[in-house]
Design a protein around this motif. Structure first.
Motif, PDB file in Angstrom:
ATOM      1  N   GLN A  82     -23.234 -21.862   2.586  1.00  0.00           N
ATOM      2  CA  GLN A  82     -21.957 -21.969   3.299  1.00  0.00           C
ATOM      3  C   GLN A  82     -20.791 -21.899   2.321  1.00  0.00           C
ATOM      4  OE1 GLN A  82     -20.965 -25.871   4.759  1.00  0.00           O
ATOM      5  NE2 GLN A  82     -19.846 -25.018   6.502  1.00  0.00           N
ATOM      6  N   ASN A  83     -20.912 -22.540   1.181  1.00  0.00           N
ATOM      7  CA  ASN A  83     -19.814 -22.579   0.232  1.00  0.00           C
ATOM      8  C   ASN A  83     -19.639 -21.281  -0.550  1.00  0.00           C
ATOM      9  OD1 ASN A  83     -18.107 -25.177  -0.091  1.00  0.00           O
ATOM     10  ND2 ASN A  83     -20.119 -25.769   0.683  1.00  0.00           N
ATOM     11  N   ILE A  84     -20.635 -20.431  -0.584  1.00  0.00           N
ATOM     12  CA  ILE A  84     -20.421 -19.083  -1.125  1.00  0.00           C
ATOM     13  C   ILE A  84     -19.418 -18.355  -0.226  1.00  0.00           C
ATOM     14  CG2 ILE A  84     -21.492 -16.823  -1.502  1.00  0.00           C
ATOM     15  CD1 ILE A  84     -24.031 -18.368  -2.391  1.00  0.00           C
ATOM     16  N   ILE A  85     -19.612 -18.474   1.068  1.00  0.00           N
ATOM     17  CA  ILE A  85     -18.694 -17.847   2.026  1.00  0.00           C
ATOM     18  C   ILE A  85     -17.319 -18.503   1.943  1.00  0.00           C
ATOM     19  CG2 ILE A  85     -18.264 -17.462   4.498  1.00  0.00           C
ATOM     20  CD1 ILE A  85     -21.451 -17.482   4.713  1.00  0.00           C
ATOM     21  N   LEU A  86     -17.274 -19.828   1.887  1.00  0.00           N
ATOM     22  CA  LEU A  86     -15.995 -20.531   1.789  1.00  0.00           C
ATOM     23  C   LEU A  86     -15.273 -20.203   0.477  1.00  0.00           C
ATOM     24  CD1 LEU A  86     -16.922 -24.006   3.288  1.00  0.00           C
ATOM     25  CD2 LEU A  86     -15.553 -22.193   4.338  1.00  0.00           C
ATOM     26  N   LEU A  87     -16.019 -19.975  -0.585  1.00  0.00           N
ATOM     27  CA  LEU A  87     -15.411 -19.595  -1.858  1.00  0.00           C
ATOM     28  C   LEU A  87     -14.633 -18.291  -1.711  1.00  0.00           C
ATOM     29  CD1 LEU A  87     -14.967 -19.952  -4.915  1.00  0.00           C
ATOM     30  CD2 LEU A  87     -17.157 -18.789  -5.259  1.00  0.00           C
ATOM     31  N   VAL A  88     -15.220 -17.320  -1.038  1.00  0.00           N
ATOM     32  CA  VAL A  88     -14.533 -16.044  -0.816  1.00  0.00           C
ATOM     33  C   VAL A  88     -13.262 -16.270   0.012  1.00  0.00           C
ATOM     34  CG1 VAL A  88     -14.713 -13.767   0.270  1.00  0.00           C
ATOM     35  CG2 VAL A  88     -16.632 -14.673  -1.062  1.00  0.00           C
ATOM     36  N   ILE A  89     -13.374 -17.049   1.074  1.00  0.00           N
ATOM     37  CA  ILE A  89     -12.213 -17.346   1.909  1.00  0.00           C
ATOM     38  C   ILE A  89     -11.126 -18.056   1.096  1.00  0.00           C
ATOM     39  CG2 ILE A  89     -11.410 -18.749   3.881  1.00  0.00           C
ATOM     40  CD1 ILE A  89     -14.243 -18.191   5.115  1.00  0.00           C
ATOM     41  N   ASN A  90     -11.518 -19.019   0.289  1.00  0.00           N
ATOM     42  CA  ASN A  90     -10.550 -19.766  -0.513  1.00  0.00           C
ATOM     43  C   ASN A  90      -9.901 -18.898  -1.582  1.00  0.00           C
ATOM     44  OD1 ASN A  90     -11.020 -22.117   0.960  1.00  0.00           O
ATOM     45  ND2 ASN A  90     -12.747 -22.667  -0.328  1.00  0.00           N
ATOM     46  N   LEU A  91     -10.647 -17.965  -2.158  1.00  0.00           N
ATOM     47  CA  LEU A  91     -10.057 -17.032  -3.125  1.00  0.00           C
ATOM     48  C   LEU A  91      -9.011 -16.141  -2.448  1.00  0.00           C
ATOM     49  CD1 LEU A  91     -13.216 -16.101  -5.219  1.00  0.00           C
ATOM     50  CD2 LEU A  91     -11.193 -17.371  -6.020  1.00  0.00           C
ATOM     51  N   ILE A  92      -9.268 -15.759  -1.203  1.00  0.00           N
ATOM     52  CA  ILE A  92      -8.266 -15.011  -0.437  1.00  0.00           C
ATOM     53  C   ILE A  92      -7.011 -15.867  -0.268  1.00  0.00           C
ATOM     54  CG2 ILE A  92      -7.715 -14.024   1.837  1.00  0.00           C
ATOM     55  CD1 ILE A  92     -10.737 -13.189   1.962  1.00  0.00           C
ATOM     56  N   GLY A  93      -7.183 -17.147   0.015  1.00  0.00           N
ATOM     57  CA  GLY A  93      -6.046 -18.051   0.137  1.00  0.00           C
ATOM     58  C   GLY A  93      -5.255 -18.154  -1.159  1.00  0.00           C
ATOM     59  N   VAL A  94      -5.944 -18.261  -2.293  1.00  0.00           N
ATOM     60  CA  VAL A  94      -5.256 -18.299  -3.593  1.00  0.00           C
ATOM     61  C   VAL A  94      -4.457 -17.014  -3.782  1.00  0.00           C
ATOM     62  CG1 VAL A  94      -5.585 -18.276  -6.099  1.00  0.00           C
ATOM     63  CG2 VAL A  94      -6.886 -19.886  -4.691  1.00  0.00           C
ATOM     64  N   TYR A  95      -5.075 -15.892  -3.488  1.00  0.00           N
ATOM     65  CA  TYR A  95      -4.379 -14.602  -3.636  1.00  0.00           C
ATOM     66  C   TYR A  95      -3.135 -14.553  -2.744  1.00  0.00           C
ATOM     67  CZ  TYR A  95      -3.189  -9.725  -3.166  1.00  0.00           C
ATOM     68  OH  TYR A  95      -2.480  -8.548  -3.125  1.00  0.00           O
ATOM     69  N   ARG A  96      -3.300 -14.907  -1.481  1.00  0.00           N
ATOM     70  CA  ARG A  96      -2.188 -14.804  -0.527  1.00  0.00           C
ATOM     71  C   ARG A  96      -1.028 -15.733  -0.865  1.00  0.00           C
ATOM     72  NH1 ARG A  96      -2.767 -15.497   5.194  1.00  0.00           N
ATOM     73  NH2 ARG A  96      -0.915 -14.225   5.221  1.00  0.00           N
ATOM     74  N   TYR A  97      -1.323 -16.941  -1.335  1.00  0.00           N
ATOM     75  CA  TYR A  97      -0.262 -17.925  -1.518  1.00  0.00           C
ATOM     76  C   TYR A  97       0.259 -18.026  -2.952  1.00  0.00           C
ATOM     77  CZ  TYR A  97      -0.837 -19.428   3.248  1.00  0.00           C
ATOM     78  OH  TYR A  97      -0.868 -19.460   4.618  1.00  0.00           O
ATOM     79  N   LEU A  98      -0.524 -17.624  -3.948  1.00  0.00           N
ATOM     80  CA  LEU A  98      -0.064 -17.769  -5.330  1.00  0.00           C
ATOM     81  C   LEU A  98       0.123 -16.461  -6.073  1.00  0.00           C
ATOM     82  CD1 LEU A  98      -2.057 -20.857  -6.629  1.00  0.00           C
ATOM     83  CD2 LEU A  98       0.317 -20.747  -5.872  1.00  0.00           C
ATOM     84  N   ILE A  99      -0.588 -15.417  -5.673  1.00  0.00           N
ATOM     85  CA  ILE A  99      -0.549 -14.169  -6.450  1.00  0.00           C
ATOM     86  C   ILE A  99       0.288 -13.108  -5.758  1.00  0.00           C
ATOM     87  CG2 ILE A  99      -1.951 -12.301  -7.395  1.00  0.00           C
ATOM     88  CD1 ILE A  99      -4.202 -14.440  -7.714  1.00  0.00           C
ATOM     89  N   ARG A 100      -0.002 -12.841  -4.494  1.00  0.00           N
ATOM     90  CA  ARG A 100       0.708 -11.799  -3.749  1.00  0.00           C
ATOM     91  C   ARG A 100       2.152 -12.205  -3.504  1.00  0.00           C
ATOM     92  NH1 ARG A 100      -0.679 -10.503   2.449  1.00  0.00           N
ATOM     93  NH2 ARG A 100       0.559 -12.369   2.658  1.00  0.00           N
TER      94      ARG A 100
END
Length: 82
Positions: free
Chosen positions: A60-78
């Protein structure tokens, strides 16, 4: 011992990250919440695969890791769309 640390860190960090994201304190704070979620997911992946009875949590946390990395990208990088 290591599995206990991973399990408890993952649980506590996940709760703190959820609180930060739920408070909606702005893009930067939300991004940091996702960074904490990433560390929580990594800890729970480790715990899940080191503990023979917790492989479901690891998966489950492999999937959540991908989702959370998207969140990091959207809120801190993009850059925010204007």
């Amino acid at each position: 011992m290591l599995t206990d640390i991973l399990q408890w860190y993952g649980a506590i960090a996940g709760a703190i990250a959820a609180l930060i994201v739920s408070l909606d304190l702005g893009r930067r704070w939300t991004g940091f919440g996702f960074v904490i979620f990433v560390t929580s997911s990594i800890a729970l992946i480790g715990w899940g695969f080191l503990n023979p009875e917790a492989k479901g949590i690891g998966t489950q946390n492999i999937i959540l890791l991908v989702i959370n990395l998207i969140g990091v990208y959207r809120y801190l990088i993009r850059k925010k769309a204007t």
